[in-house]
Design a protein around this motif. Structure first.
Motif, mmCIF file in Angstrom:
data_model
loop_
_atom_site.group_PDB
_atom_site.id
_atom_site.type_symbol
_atom_site.label_atom_id
_atom_site.label_comp_id
_atom_site.label_asym_id
_atom_site.label_seq_id
_atom_site.Cartn_x
_atom_site.Cartn_y
_atom_site.Cartn_z
ATOM 1 N N ALA A 1 0.828 -1.216 0.000
ATOM 2 C CA ALA A 1 0.000 0.000 0.000
ATOM 3 C C ALA A 1 0.858 1.261 0.000
ATOM 4 C CB ALA A 1 -0.985 0.028 1.172
ATOM 5 N N SER B 1 3.375 3.467 -2.726
ATOM 6 C CA SER B 1 4.111 3.644 -3.988
ATOM 7 C C SER B 1 5.584 3.871 -3.681
ATOM 8 C CB SER B 1 3.634 4.869 -4.763
ATOM 9 O OG SER B 1 2.277 4.926 -4.890
ATOM 10 N N THR C 1 -5.494 7.106 -6.248
ATOM 11 C CA THR C 1 -5.883 7.922 -5.098
ATOM 12 C C THR C 1 -6.895 8.979 -5.532
ATOM 13 O OG1 THR C 1 -3.692 7.561 -4.196
ATOM 14 C CG2 THR C 1 -4.937 9.394 -3.270
ATOM 15 N N GLY D 1 -3.851 9.303 0.990
ATOM 16 C CA GLY D 1 -4.971 9.717 0.153
ATOM 17 C C GLY D 1 -6.078 10.372 0.962
ATOM 18 N N ASP E 1 -6.917 1.208 -0.338
ATOM 19 C CA ASP E 1 -5.589 1.827 -0.406
ATOM 20 C C ASP E 1 -4.632 0.904 -1.170
ATOM 21 O OD1 ASP E 1 -3.411 3.431 0.006
ATOM 22 O OD2 ASP E 1 -3.385 3.287 2.178
ATOM 23 N N ARG F 1 -5.656 0.959 -4.868
ATOM 24 C CA ARG F 1 -5.358 2.200 -5.600
ATOM 25 C C ARG F 1 -3.850 2.418 -5.720
ATOM 26 N NH1 ARG F 1 -7.844 4.776 -0.628
ATOM 27 N NH2 ARG F 1 -6.121 5.753 0.473
ATOM 28 N N ASN G 1 -1.870 3.377 -8.901
ATOM 29 C CA ASN G 1 -0.919 4.507 -8.933
ATOM 30 C C ASN G 1 0.380 4.129 -9.640
ATOM 31 O OD1 ASN G 1 -2.703 6.035 -7.480
ATOM 32 N ND2 ASN G 1 -1.649 5.838 -5.517
HETATM 33 N N1 ASP Z 1 -1.032 4.542 -0.556
HETATM 34 C C1 ASP Z 1 -1.065 5.341 -1.746
HETATM 35 C C2 ASP Z 1 0.264 5.301 -2.433
HETATM 36 O O1 ASP Z 1 1.258 5.048 -1.809
HETATM 37 C C3 ASP Z 1 -1.466 6.733 -1.460
HETATM 38 C C4 ASP Z 1 -2.883 6.754 -0.939
HETATM 39 O O2 ASP Z 1 -3.795 6.690 -1.745
HETATM 40 O O3 ASP Z 1 -3.090 6.818 0.260
HETATM 41 O O4 ASP Z 1 0.354 5.519 -3.614
#
Ligand code: ASP
Length: 425
Positions: free
Chosen positions: A268, A270, A307, A352, A381, A384, A388
């Motif tokens: 979770a 990036s 996000t 996010g 999370d 997404r 991402n």
């Molecule tokens: N966890 C997501 C990321 O690291 C960010 C988020 O949407 O909270 O890309």
């Protein structure tokens, strides 16, 4: 068997174990909490995540230094930077527009009974855009490293790398030294990745063990709308963009991105996934390091389409649940705010929601209502984050192709960069 297959199998087993623990109510047993989900599993998953995070700052700095040095000309870098930024903002704006449009078709918040006792979300202050811009240049690079401030590290690494190309013999020596360091760091990343199956098993088991099934069913419309748009974006929008702007085969792309997607899903984050994402685009897809070493950490920091999708759906959901009518102008504000909000925040779990708070406040919706969706956010999370990093890789491929820095032989070779399940340490 390839490592990715093994990870996926362990992930599924982790999900089954987690659901089992949850279904039989073992998660409420103090010993299970203490020794298993909060003990063994947490240690295994935590060790692995920390090992990945350990690599992020040295890897980003060294590979971007080498990348900037390889490009030599600052104007090349400016061109790549400009294109990348444009594509990142463009894909995020598309993501938001689709998320809002589909939300108005499904209407996830209409008729939703707001629980009286939901945990009220208290927003932390998000950095202002002006400050983000000023602070792109670190006053103290060591502090930037220590804090893992990605934008600052990126700027410092580029300036340092470009200067090395202008510094004659001393610069050459330094570049060659850094290239060696880069190889060693990538080797360590490879070794760490081999432990992924066990860690992903543990991380996924914890999430499912703690996930309230009733929480999902209460918020089913919101939950599945977000998931639906995330899948749409990953499987329709990115493939179309890849094909239209890069003439790149989306099926090969989707196949090759699997490993990075699984890591993003499990962590979770990036940011924590950067080492794997970087490896995927360079070694599996054939993107030149000079492009990827910039676009991937930059994307992990500013490009968060998944996000943005959650934010679009959540805004409509909260507006409908609380009986607010958003005007077209307000929806436009949501698109712009959410796109810009992603620039100042790093890709780490849960960020996010912090960005969502800024968006809601901007259009006058109750920020504390984020508490309603908090309980089911982890699974979203994870999903997404996977979207991402898919966006980061898609834009990286398009920009690389446009610069003649995508090696098509590597891209089309199904075996390029595959990690077999044999230990290399
Ligand atoms: N966890 C997501 C990321 O690291 C960010 C988020 O949407 O909270 O890309």
């Amino acid at each position: 068997m390839t490592l990715t297959k093994k990870i996926i199998i362990y992930m599924i087993i982790g999900a089954i174990v987690g659901i089992g623990i949850n279904y039989f109510g073992f998660n409420e047993n103090a010993n299970v909490e203490k020794y298993l989900t909060g003990g063994l599993f947490k240690v295994v998953g935590g060790l692995f995540l920390n090992a990945l995070r350990m690599m992020v700052v040295p890897l980003v700095f060294v590979s971007l230094f080498c990348g900037a040095a390889a490009l030599r000309d600052p104007s090349n870098l400016g061109k790549i930077g400009g294109k990348t930024l444009l594509f990142y903002l463009f894909t995020t704006a598309i993501a938001l527009t689709i998320a809002i449009s589909i939300s108005y078709l499904i209407n996830p918040g209409l008729g939703f009974d707001i629980p009286n006792d939901y945990p009220k979300y208290v927003a932390k202050e998000a950095p202002s855009f002006v400050n983000v811009l000023i602070n792109m240049i670190p006053t103290n690079p060591i502090k930037a490293f220590a804090e893992g401030n990605m934008l600052q590290i990126i700027v410092f690494a580029i300036l340092f790398g470009l200067s090395a190309t202008m510094a004659g013999k001393s610069g050459e020596k330094l570049i060659s030294f850094m290239q060696n360091v880069n190889e060693v760091i990538m080797k360590l990343v490879h070794i760490i990745m081999e432990f992924a199956p066990y860690a992903v098993f543990a991380l996924i088991a914890i999430v499912f063990a703690n996930l309230g099934a009733s929480a999902i069913s209460d918020l089913a419309k919101y939950f599945f709308t977000v998931l639906f748009v995330l899948f749409l974006h990953a499987f329709i929008v990115y493939p179309s963009i890849l094909f239209i702007f890069g003439k790149i085969n989306p099926l090969v792309f989707l196949k090759k991105i699997q490993t990075a997607v699984v890591f993003a899903f499990g962590s979770a984050s990036s940011n924590a996934t950067i080492p794997v994402t970087l490896r995927t685009v360079t070694q599996r897809m054939g993107v030149d390091k000079s492009v990827a070493s910039f676009t991937i950490p930059f994307g992990a920091t500013i490009n968060m389409d998944g996000t943005a999708i959650m934010q679009g759906v959540a805004t409509v959901f909260i507006a409908q649940a609380f009986g607010f009518d958003l005007t077209m102008a307000q929806l436009g504000t949501v698109v712009i705010m959410a796109t810009l909000a992603s620039i100042g925040t790093a890709g780490v779990p849960g960020v996010g929601l912090l960005m969502l708070a800024g968006v809601l406040a901007q259009v006058g919706l109750p920020v504390e209502a984020i508490g309603i969706i908090l309980g089911i956010d982890r699974l979203l999370d994870m999903t997404r984050t996977a979207v991402n990093i898919t966006g980061d890789c898609a834009v990286t491929c398009i920009v690389a192709k446009s610069e003649g820095k995508l090696n098509e032989d590597i891209f089309n070779n199904p075996d390029a960069g595959v990690i077999e399940e044999k230990h290399t340490y």
